[in-house]
Design a protein around this motif. Structure first.
Motif, short mmCIF file in Angstrom:
data_model
loop_
_atom_site.label_atom_id
_atom_site.label_comp_id
_atom_site.label_asym_id
_atom_site.label_seq_id
_atom_site.Cartn_x
_atom_site.Cartn_y
_atom_site.Cartn_z
N THR A 129 0.82 -1.20 0.00
CA THR A 129 0.00 0.00 0.00
C THR A 129 0.86 1.26 0.00
OG1 THR A 129 -0.12 -0.06 2.43
CG2 THR A 129 -1.92 -1.12 1.21
N ASN A 130 2.16 1.06 -0.21
CA ASN A 130 3.09 2.19 -0.23
C ASN A 130 3.60 2.37 -1.66
OD1 ASN A 130 5.48 3.82 -0.09
ND2 ASN A 130 5.57 3.41 2.11
N ILE A 131 3.33 3.53 -2.24
CA ILE A 131 3.70 3.77 -3.63
C ILE A 131 5.22 3.69 -3.83
CG2 ILE A 131 3.70 6.26 -3.21
CD1 ILE A 131 2.93 4.40 -6.52
N ARG A 132 5.99 4.09 -2.84
CA ARG A 132 7.44 4.04 -2.99
C ARG A 132 7.95 2.62 -3.15
NH1 ARG A 132 10.16 8.74 -1.93
NH2 ARG A 132 8.91 10.45 -1.04
N GLU A 133 7.33 1.68 -2.41
CA GLU A 133 7.75 0.29 -2.52
C GLU A 133 7.40 -0.28 -3.90
OE1 GLU A 133 6.10 -1.92 0.68
OE2 GLU A 133 7.05 -0.71 2.25
N VAL A 134 6.22 0.08 -4.42
CA VAL A 134 5.79 -0.41 -5.73
C VAL A 134 6.72 0.12 -6.82
CG1 VAL A 134 3.95 -0.37 -7.45
CG2 VAL A 134 3.39 -0.69 -5.03
N ILE A 135 6.98 1.41 -6.80
CA ILE A 135 7.84 2.02 -7.82
C ILE A 135 9.28 1.50 -7.71
CG2 ILE A 135 8.88 4.19 -8.57
CD1 ILE A 135 6.09 3.81 -9.55
N GLN A 136 9.72 1.24 -6.49
CA GLN A 136 11.07 0.72 -6.30
C GLN A 136 11.22 -0.66 -6.95
OE1 GLN A 136 13.71 2.19 -5.23
NE2 GLN A 136 15.07 0.40 -5.23
N ILE A 137 10.20 -1.51 -6.78
CA ILE A 137 10.23 -2.85 -7.38
C ILE A 137 10.26 -2.74 -8.90
CG2 ILE A 137 8.90 -4.96 -7.73
CD1 ILE A 137 7.91 -4.66 -4.84
N LEU A 138 9.43 -1.88 -9.46
CA LEU A 138 9.39 -1.70 -10.92
C LEU A 138 10.70 -1.12 -11.44
CD1 LEU A 138 5.76 -0.31 -11.42
CD2 LEU A 138 6.62 -2.58 -12.06
N SER A 139 11.30 -0.23 -10.69
CA SER A 139 12.55 0.38 -11.14
C SER A 139 13.67 -0.65 -11.20
CB SER A 139 12.93 1.54 -10.23
OG SER A 139 13.32 1.06 -8.94
N ILE A 140 13.68 -1.58 -10.26
CA ILE A 140 14.69 -2.64 -10.26
C ILE A 140 14.46 -3.57 -11.45
CG2 ILE A 140 15.55 -4.65 -9.01
CD1 ILE A 140 14.91 -3.15 -6.41
N HIS A 141 13.18 -3.91 -11.69
CA HIS A 141 12.84 -4.84 -12.78
C HIS A 141 13.17 -4.24 -14.15
CE1 HIS A 141 10.63 -8.11 -14.72
NE2 HIS A 141 10.16 -7.19 -15.54
N TYR A 142 12.86 -2.96 -14.36
CA TYR A 142 13.03 -2.34 -15.67
C TYR A 142 14.31 -1.52 -15.78
CZ TYR A 142 8.26 -3.64 -16.90
OH TYR A 142 7.13 -4.36 -17.19
N GLY A 143 14.96 -1.29 -14.68
CA GLY A 143 16.21 -0.54 -14.74
C GLY A 143 16.02 0.94 -15.00
N SER A 168 15.20 4.99 -13.41
CA SER A 168 15.28 5.82 -12.21
C SER A 168 14.00 6.64 -12.10
CB SER A 168 16.50 6.75 -12.28
OG SER A 168 16.40 7.61 -13.39
N TYR A 169 13.72 7.10 -10.90
CA TYR A 169 12.46 7.84 -10.73
C TYR A 169 12.64 8.93 -9.67
CZ TYR A 169 11.93 5.09 -6.44
OH TYR A 169 12.13 4.53 -5.20
N GLN A 170 11.71 9.87 -9.71
CA GLN A 170 11.69 10.95 -8.73
C GLN A 170 10.23 11.24 -8.38
OE1 GLN A 170 13.47 14.60 -10.03
NE2 GLN A 170 13.11 15.67 -8.10
N ILE A 171 9.94 11.26 -7.09
CA ILE A 171 8.58 11.57 -6.62
C ILE A 171 8.54 13.02 -6.18
CG2 ILE A 171 6.77 11.04 -4.94
CD1 ILE A 171 7.83 8.20 -4.80
N ASN A 172 7.65 13.77 -6.81
CA ASN A 172 7.52 15.20 -6.51
C ASN A 172 6.04 15.52 -6.27
OD1 ASN A 172 7.72 17.93 -6.24
ND2 ASN A 172 8.45 18.34 -8.32
N GLY A 173 5.66 15.53 -4.99
CA GLY A 173 4.26 15.80 -4.66
C GLY A 173 3.36 14.68 -5.14
N ASN A 174 2.42 15.01 -6.02
CA ASN A 174 1.49 14.03 -6.56
C ASN A 174 1.92 13.48 -7.91
OD1 ASN A 174 -0.21 14.48 -4.34
ND2 ASN A 174 -1.20 16.21 -5.36
N ALA A 175 3.14 13.69 -8.27
CA ALA A 175 3.64 13.24 -9.57
C ALA A 175 4.90 12.41 -9.41
CB ALA A 175 3.90 14.43 -10.48
N ILE A 176 5.04 11.43 -10.32
CA ILE A 176 6.25 10.60 -10.37
C ILE A 176 6.86 10.74 -11.76
CG2 ILE A 176 7.18 8.27 -10.23
CD1 ILE A 176 4.94 7.56 -8.33
N TYR A 177 8.15 11.02 -11.83
CA TYR A 177 8.85 11.19 -13.09
C TYR A 177 9.84 10.03 -13.26
CZ TYR A 177 6.85 15.84 -12.75
OH TYR A 177 5.97 16.88 -12.63
N ILE A 178 9.71 9.33 -14.41
CA ILE A 178 10.52 8.13 -14.66
C ILE A 178 11.37 8.34 -15.91
CG2 ILE A 178 10.42 5.69 -15.29
CD1 ILE A 178 7.84 5.47 -13.69
#
Length: 335
Positions: free
Chosen positions: A303-317, A319-329
Motif C-alpha cells: 500500500t506504499n507507492i514508494r515500494e511499488v515504484i522501487q520494485i518496478l525500477s529494479i525490474h526495468y532498470g 530511475s524515478y523521482q517523486i515530486n508531490g502528486n507526480a512521479i517522473y521516470i
C-alpha cells in the motif's frame, strides 16, 4: 365569478375538506371577485341546505361573533339580526382563511420545487475512497479526487447522476427507469449492471469498462458516436479528437484500484504504470527513453507507492523521482 368551476360545489368541497389545490385557488378568486351580497347569498344557500342542524344558543352565537370579531379586526357593532349577519362575517372569515391557505400552499409548493432542484454532492480527497448508496439501492464506490452529484429527488422521475473522477457502479435493475451517468464528454445509459467510469478533468481521455450487463455510451460532443458495450469491453474517449473507440479489456485491471492487490499478467509497462497511478491517485510521467511496451507479470500487495515504484525500477532498470502528486521516470544512465 369563476366560469370554470361551480362556486357552490367548491364551497361544499371546502366545508368537507376535499378541495384540490387548483380548486382552492379558484374558490379564493371567486370570493375575491364577488360582492358581499353575492357571498352572503351563496353561504346562506349552503346554510339552508344543511339538514338536521340544531339551533344555536344565543350565548354561543355571541361567543362565535366575538371570536370572529377579534380575529379579523372588526369594529364593535350592535348585534342585530345575527342569524343573517353571521353569513357576512363568515364570508369575510372564509376569505381570510382562503388567502392564508393559498399563501401557505404557494410557499409550500415553492419549497417542494426547491427541494427537487437541490443537489447532493459527495467528494473524495486525494487517496481517499468512499462508497455511496443511492436511494434506489445502487452503490457507487468513488476513487480519490472524485465527485458524484445527484438531485435530492433522485429516483422519483429519473435516475441520473454526474461523475467527475473515477467510480465503480453497481446499478439496481429497473426496467422502467434507466440509470444515466453524465460526464463532461460521454453519457452512459443502463438499466442494471456493473461498470467502472474513469473521467478525471486533468486527463486526456475518458473510459468506461463494463463488468456485467449491457450499456449504451453516447458521446455528447461531435461526432456524437453511440456504442453498445458488453462485458470485458471498454470505451475509450479521446478528448482532443472527440473520437470514441471500443476495445477489449481485463476487468481485474480496470477495477484494481478498489482492492489492495495489483495483479498483472504479461501487461505492458504503460498499462502497469496507469493502474499504479490510478490506485494511488498519482500522475506518472515517463521519459521517451523508457520502453513502455516491455511486459510485466506479477502482483503487488503493498500500500506504499514508494515500494511499488522501487520494485518496478529494479525490474526495468529505470530511475524515478517523486515530486508531490507526480512521479517522473526515466531510463537509468549507465556508468
Amino acid at each position: 365569478m369563476n366560469n370554470i368551476y361551480d362556486i357552490n360545489d367548491l364551497i361544499r368541497k371546502y366545508i368537507s375538506n376535499v378541495l384540490t389545490t387548483d380548486e382552492l385557488m379558484a374558490l379564493r378568486q371567486a370570493v375575491r371577485g364577488s360582492s358581499d351580497n353575492e357571498i352572503a347569498s351563496m353561504l346562506e344557500k349552503e346554510w339552508d341546505s344543511l339538514k338536521q342542524v340544531q339551533p344555536i344558543d344565543e350565548s354561543v352565537r355571541r361567543q362565535m361573533f366575538a371570536k370572529i370579531e377579534s380575529q379579523i379586526g372588526l369594529k364593535q357593532y350592535a348585534i342585530r339580526k345575527f342569524g343573517r349577519n353571521i353569513l357576512k362575517y363568515a364570508s369575510i372569515a372564509l376569505l381570510l382563511i382562503l388567502s392564508a391557505l393559498s399563501v401557505y400552499l404557494f410557499i409550500d409548493n415553492r419549497q417542494m420545487a426547491a427541494l427537487t432542484t437541490n443537489q447532493i454532492s459527495v467528494k473524495t480527497a486525494e487517496g481517499e475512497r468512499t462508497t455511496v448508496r443511492l436511494p434506489d439501492g445502487t452503490t457507487v464506490r468513488l476513487n480519490g479526487k472524485s465527485e458524484l452529484d445527484y438531485k435530492q429527488d433522485f429516483g422519483l422521475n429519473n435516475r441520473q447522476v454526474q461523475l467527475t473522477g473515477e467510480g465503480f457502479f453497481s446499478v439496481v435493475h429497473n426496467a422502467d427507469k434507466k440509470f444515466i451517468v453524465n460526464t463532461k464528454f460521454i453519457d452512459i445509459e443502463v438499466f442494471g449492471t456493473q461498470f467502472n467510469v474513469y473521467s478525471y478533468e486533468n486527463k486526456d481521455k475518458v473510459e468506461m469498462a463494463l463488468v456485467k450487463g449491457h450499456v449504451k455510451v453516447v458521446a455528447n460532443r461531435p461526432p456524437y458516436q453511440v456504442l453498445d458495450v458488453h462485458p470485458n469491453q471498454k470505451i475509450v474517449y479521446e478528448k482532443r479528437s472527440g473520437k470514441m473507440q471500443l476495445v477489449e479489456t481485463d476487468n481485474q485491471l480496470e477495477t484494481a484500484w478498489m482492492t489492495h492487490d495489483l495483479v498483472f499478467h504479461s501487461e505492458p509497462l504503460k498499462t502497469v504504470l496507469e493502474c499504479v497511478g490510478r490506485k494511488f491517485g498519482l500522475s506518472i510521467h515517463t521519459d521517451k527513453s523508457v520502453n513502455l511496451n516491455d511486459t510485466y507479470t506479477g502482483m503487488f500487495d503493498e500500500t506504499n507507492i514508494r515500494e511499488v515504484i522501487q520494485i518496478l525500477s529494479i525490474h526495468y532498470g529505470f530511475s524515478y523521482q517523486i515530486n508531490g502528486n507526480a512521479i517522473y521516470i526515466e531510463r537509468a544512465k549507465r556508468i
